[in-house]
Design a protein around this motif. Structure first.
Motif: not given
Length: 233
Positions: A40-43, A67-71, A74-77
């Motif tokens: 997760h990156t956060g927004p 890495g992240f679960s989905h687009v 808050d996952e990959c902003g």
């Protein structure tokens, strides 16, 4: 920034009630190893704060995977912000996410993972479990870190509020279900129980939730209790 399992750190940003009604939290997880992983990156607006937290443990520039679960924001902003800050890092996601979104929106091609594929980071090993539409998103999946039995479970067990201990063994099902029922964000796919059963079979002992506390205990049993609750909807 708190270590919730060996070499796995939870970064949590509280959002107070005056900013978001009821308060909320955004968590990222840093796996420190030979090939460090940020999950997760956060927004984008939180990039500076999250990067500062990472720098207290390792230099951001050393990240190997984002890495992240989905687009979702808050996952990959801030995916591209981290790719710029970490020159050798690549996005880490499932094959569907790479195909439909990530290889277009990211600065560098993704390291896509097939369902069940394992990636070694050094002493840690992460397994990608594809969970389409659980809780939402065709491309959704979760990472299981095998050495610590930690399931990076994304939006499962989302807890409201902004003040949470880093790790808890208290009940997170009831508060997360009460929150979900306010504006149900689950897709309720016919495959929901199958996916939860598969995650349960991994026997996780730590659930690394994206919102609220991480949880420690019999994760397999808790995941099946959630499956029962969703099935009784």
């Amino acid at each position: 920034m708190d270590e919730i399992a060996s070499g796995i750190y939870r970064i949590s940003t509280p959002v107070p009630p005056e900013v978001m009604p009821g308060g909320f939290s955004f968590n990222q997880y840093l796996v420190v190893d030979e090939q460090p992983l940020l999950y997760h990156t956060g927004p984008r607006k939180l990039f500076g704060a999250v990067a500062d937290a990472i720098n207290r443990v390792i230099p951001v520039s050393e990240l190997a995977y984002i890495g992240f679960s989905h687009v979702e924001a808050d996952e990959c902003g801030s995916l591209n912000d981290f790719l710029q800050a970490a020159p050798r890092a690549v996005p880490l996601c499932g094959e569907i996410a790479a195909m439909v979104s990530v290889n277009d929106i990211a600065l560098r091609p993704a390291r896509s993972m097939a369902d069940g594929e394992v990636l070694g980071l050094g002493s840690h090993r992460v397994r990608w479990i594809a969970t389409p539409h659980l809780p939402h998103g065709w491309e959704c999946g979760m990472l299981f870190e095998e050495s610590t039995a930690t399931l990076l479970c994304g939006d499962l067990f989302t807890q409201p509020g902004h003040i949470h201990p880093p790790v808890t063994d208290k009940d997170i099902l009831e508060p997360s279900e009460a929150f979900r029922l306010q504006m149900d964000y689950f897709a309720h796919s016919p495959e929901t129980r199958k996916h939860l059963s598969r995650l349960s079979s991994l026997r996780p002992t730590t659930l690394a939730c994206m919102h609220g506390s991480a949880w420690r205990g019999d994760g397999g049993a808790l995941l099946m209790t959630l499956a029962d609750r969703l099935g009784a909807r």
